[in-house]
Design a protein around this motif. Structure first.
Motif, mmCIF file in Angstrom:
data_model
loop_
_atom_site.group_PDB
_atom_site.id
_atom_site.type_symbol
_atom_site.label_atom_id
_atom_site.label_comp_id
_atom_site.label_asym_id
_atom_site.label_seq_id
_atom_site.Cartn_x
_atom_site.Cartn_y
_atom_site.Cartn_z
ATOM 1 N N ARG A 97 0.816 -1.218 0.000
ATOM 2 C CA ARG A 97 0.000 0.000 0.000
ATOM 3 C C ARG A 97 0.849 1.267 0.000
ATOM 4 N NH1 ARG A 97 -4.401 -0.305 4.555
ATOM 5 N NH2 ARG A 97 -5.042 1.611 3.488
ATOM 6 N N GLY A 98 2.130 1.136 -0.294
ATOM 7 C CA GLY A 98 2.891 2.353 -0.528
ATOM 8 C C GLY A 98 3.916 2.716 0.512
ATOM 9 N N LEU A 99 4.481 1.733 1.196
ATOM 10 C CA LEU A 99 5.487 2.032 2.208
ATOM 11 C C LEU A 99 6.703 2.714 1.593
ATOM 12 C CD1 LEU A 99 6.407 1.866 5.115
ATOM 13 C CD2 LEU A 99 7.242 -0.452 4.683
ATOM 14 N N GLY A 100 7.054 2.340 0.365
ATOM 15 C CA GLY A 100 8.204 2.958 -0.302
ATOM 16 C C GLY A 100 8.039 4.452 -0.449
ATOM 17 N N ASP A 101 6.852 4.892 -0.863
ATOM 18 C CA ASP A 101 6.592 6.324 -1.003
ATOM 19 C C ASP A 101 6.653 7.019 0.346
ATOM 20 O OD1 ASP A 101 6.297 6.015 -3.704
ATOM 21 O OD2 ASP A 101 4.096 5.993 -3.658
ATOM 22 N N TYR A 102 6.107 6.390 1.358
ATOM 23 C CA TYR A 102 6.146 6.965 2.696
ATOM 24 C C TYR A 102 7.586 7.129 3.167
ATOM 25 C CZ TYR A 102 6.121 7.298 7.719
ATOM 26 O OH TYR A 102 6.373 7.709 8.995
ATOM 27 N N ALA A 103 8.383 6.081 2.950
ATOM 28 C CA ALA A 103 9.770 6.120 3.401
ATOM 29 C C ALA A 103 10.524 7.274 2.752
ATOM 30 C CB ALA A 103 10.464 4.789 3.088
ATOM 31 N N ALA A 104 10.333 7.465 1.459
ATOM 32 C CA ALA A 104 11.027 8.548 0.755
ATOM 33 C C ALA A 104 10.611 9.906 1.306
ATOM 34 C CB ALA A 104 10.731 8.462 -0.742
ATOM 35 N N ALA A 105 9.310 10.084 1.578
ATOM 36 C CA ALA A 105 8.829 11.363 2.110
ATOM 37 C C ALA A 105 9.376 11.610 3.506
ATOM 38 C CB ALA A 105 7.301 11.384 2.123
ATOM 39 N N LEU A 106 9.383 10.574 4.345
ATOM 40 C CA LEU A 106 9.880 10.715 5.710
ATOM 41 C C LEU A 106 11.351 11.108 5.721
ATOM 42 C CD1 LEU A 106 9.566 10.398 8.785
ATOM 43 C CD2 LEU A 106 10.085 7.961 8.483
ATOM 44 N N VAL A 107 12.151 10.420 4.922
ATOM 45 C CA VAL A 107 13.589 10.717 4.862
ATOM 46 C C VAL A 107 13.817 12.140 4.378
ATOM 47 C CG1 VAL A 107 15.712 10.171 3.610
ATOM 48 C CG2 VAL A 107 14.352 8.334 4.625
ATOM 49 N N ALA A 108 13.127 12.540 3.314
ATOM 50 C CA ALA A 108 13.317 13.887 2.764
ATOM 51 C C ALA A 108 12.933 14.958 3.773
ATOM 52 C CB ALA A 108 12.511 14.045 1.475
ATOM 53 N N LYS A 109 11.828 14.762 4.475
ATOM 54 C CA LYS A 109 11.365 15.784 5.405
ATOM 55 C C LYS A 109 12.253 15.878 6.638
ATOM 56 C CE LYS A 109 6.640 16.032 3.754
ATOM 57 N NZ LYS A 109 5.221 16.168 4.102
ATOM 58 N N VAL A 110 12.763 14.751 7.100
ATOM 59 C CA VAL A 110 13.677 14.781 8.239
ATOM 60 C C VAL A 110 14.974 15.494 7.863
ATOM 61 C CG1 VAL A 110 15.186 13.315 9.630
ATOM 62 C CG2 VAL A 110 12.738 12.813 9.488
#
Length: 370
Positions: A116-129
């Motif tokens: 359900r899209g964990l890859g997209d979430y991971a990329a957003a989390l890393v970028a925002k941090v």
């Protein structure tokens, strides 16, 4: 922070979420998860011991809720915080409260199902941090809105002027401050803020409470009226189209542009095409470069263009990219942007520029965080 790994403390009452976020963040070579905490009291001690660069913070936790902890933190030891929110109406309200208290940005709770899209979430989390580590953090104080106190120009009872505003990280509060300084009869205003679909309605309602203008979430084919501001719905692009003597809102589900829907560039491009020199636009704080090219197109079309300055931006990504392109006629502190938009809306329209002149940078006595 150049050349150094971003040191992160993960605060969440769920052991599963702490484990998942530690794995996601720790997999990036530019990030080091220095510790985790299951509640704010443990987090308080670990902040003192570990001196992290960034916190990720859940809201619903035992012994002290995340908002109370965030308020205390921003009062006593301001530092970059990325909120971890639920994509619900209640989650939207709490997240907007957190951004008002000084959180830099937010991400949705991770979907535990990879399909359900964990890859997209991971990329957003890393970028925002990573971006949060460079953010300018300060305690937010609400801008007072009292009827009759506005001292700037008034008298915009006309349909031939249009204002456009774009923002991302830090933008919910920046937009609130700009609209709080507008009179009730300000020109029709269109807004693109990077925000999820579950949050944009609550965001528009919050803006409406802090503005003399009427602030709405934009609807398809809605006429753009004087004294009204229209927020792009999360997950949809907002465009401006001309219909006879009026402008109307047009919504679409086209692909994201540079990863964003709504996209500031999509909005600004439509304003340049259909309003041109009758428009004025401001690009506010945000991560990345969405809106920079659109602001340049607006300037070439004869619109007056403004970028928020580095000293008052939470993240000087989007406005900084616009300044680098020569897209901004003015670079201003946040508290001067509303007056400049209004002044330009009452000025004679310039001809479209063949090549933009250098931006007029207004000095600020507030020191930026590099």
């Amino acid at each position: 922070m150049a050349g150094k790994r971003v040191r992160v403390l993960v605060i969440d009452d769920s052991a599963l979420i702490r484990k998942l976020m530690t794995e996601i963040l720790g997999a990036d070579p530019g990030i080091e998860v220095v510790g985790t905490a299951s509640d704010p009291f443990i987090a308080r001690d670990r902040i003192k011991q570990l001196d992290p660069d960034v916190l990720t913070l859940d809201v619903e936790m035992p012994r002290m809720d995340g908002l109370t902890f965030l308020g205390n933190l921003m009062r006593l030891r301001p530092m970059p915080v990325v909120m971890v929110s639920t994509l619900t109406m209640a989650g939207a309200q709490v997240t907007l409260d957190a951004l008002a208290l000084g959180a830099v940005d937010f991400v949705a709770k991770p979907q535990l199902d990879v399909a359900r899209g964990l890859g997209d979430y991971a990329a957003a989390l890393v970028a925002k941090v990573k971006q949060a580590a460079h953010a300018r953090v300060s305690v937010r104080r609400p801008t007072a809105v009292a009827p009759g106190e506005y001292s700037g120009p008034v008298g915009y009872r006309t349909t031939d002027r249009l204002l456009a505003i774009g923002a991302s990280a830090g933008g919910t509060e920046a937009i609130r401050e700009v609209l709080a300084r507008m009179p009730a009869d300000a020109p029709a205003t269109v807004i693109a803020q990077h925000i999820p679909a579950a949050f944009s309605g609550a965001f528009a309602e919050r803006l409406n409470k802090h503005s003399r203008m009427t602030v709405l979430e934009a609807r398809e084919d809605q006429p753009l009226l004087v004294g009204h501001a229209y927020v792009a719905p999360g997950g949809r692009h907002l465009r401006v189209v001309r219909s006879g003597a009026r402008w109307h809102a047009q919504l679409c589900d086209d692909d994201p542009v540079r990863g964003h829907r709504p996209s500031v560039d999509v909005l600004f491009d439509s304003v340049a095409r259909h309003a041109g020199g009758n428009a004025s636009a401001a690009l506010l704080t945000g991560m990345g470069d969405d809106g920079a090219r659109g602001l340049l197109g607006l300037r070439k079309a004869g619109a007056h263009t403004i970028a928020q300055d580095k000293a008052t931006s939470v993240v000087w990504g989007m406005p900084g990219a616009a300044v680098a392109l020569g897209a901004a006629a003015d670079v201003l502190p946040l508290d001067e942007i509303a007056d400049r938009l209004l002044a330009s809306a009452s000025a004679p329209r310039p001809s479209a520029a063949k090549a933009p002149a250098p931006a007029a940078v207004i000095a600020s006595d507030r020191s930026p965080r590099d």
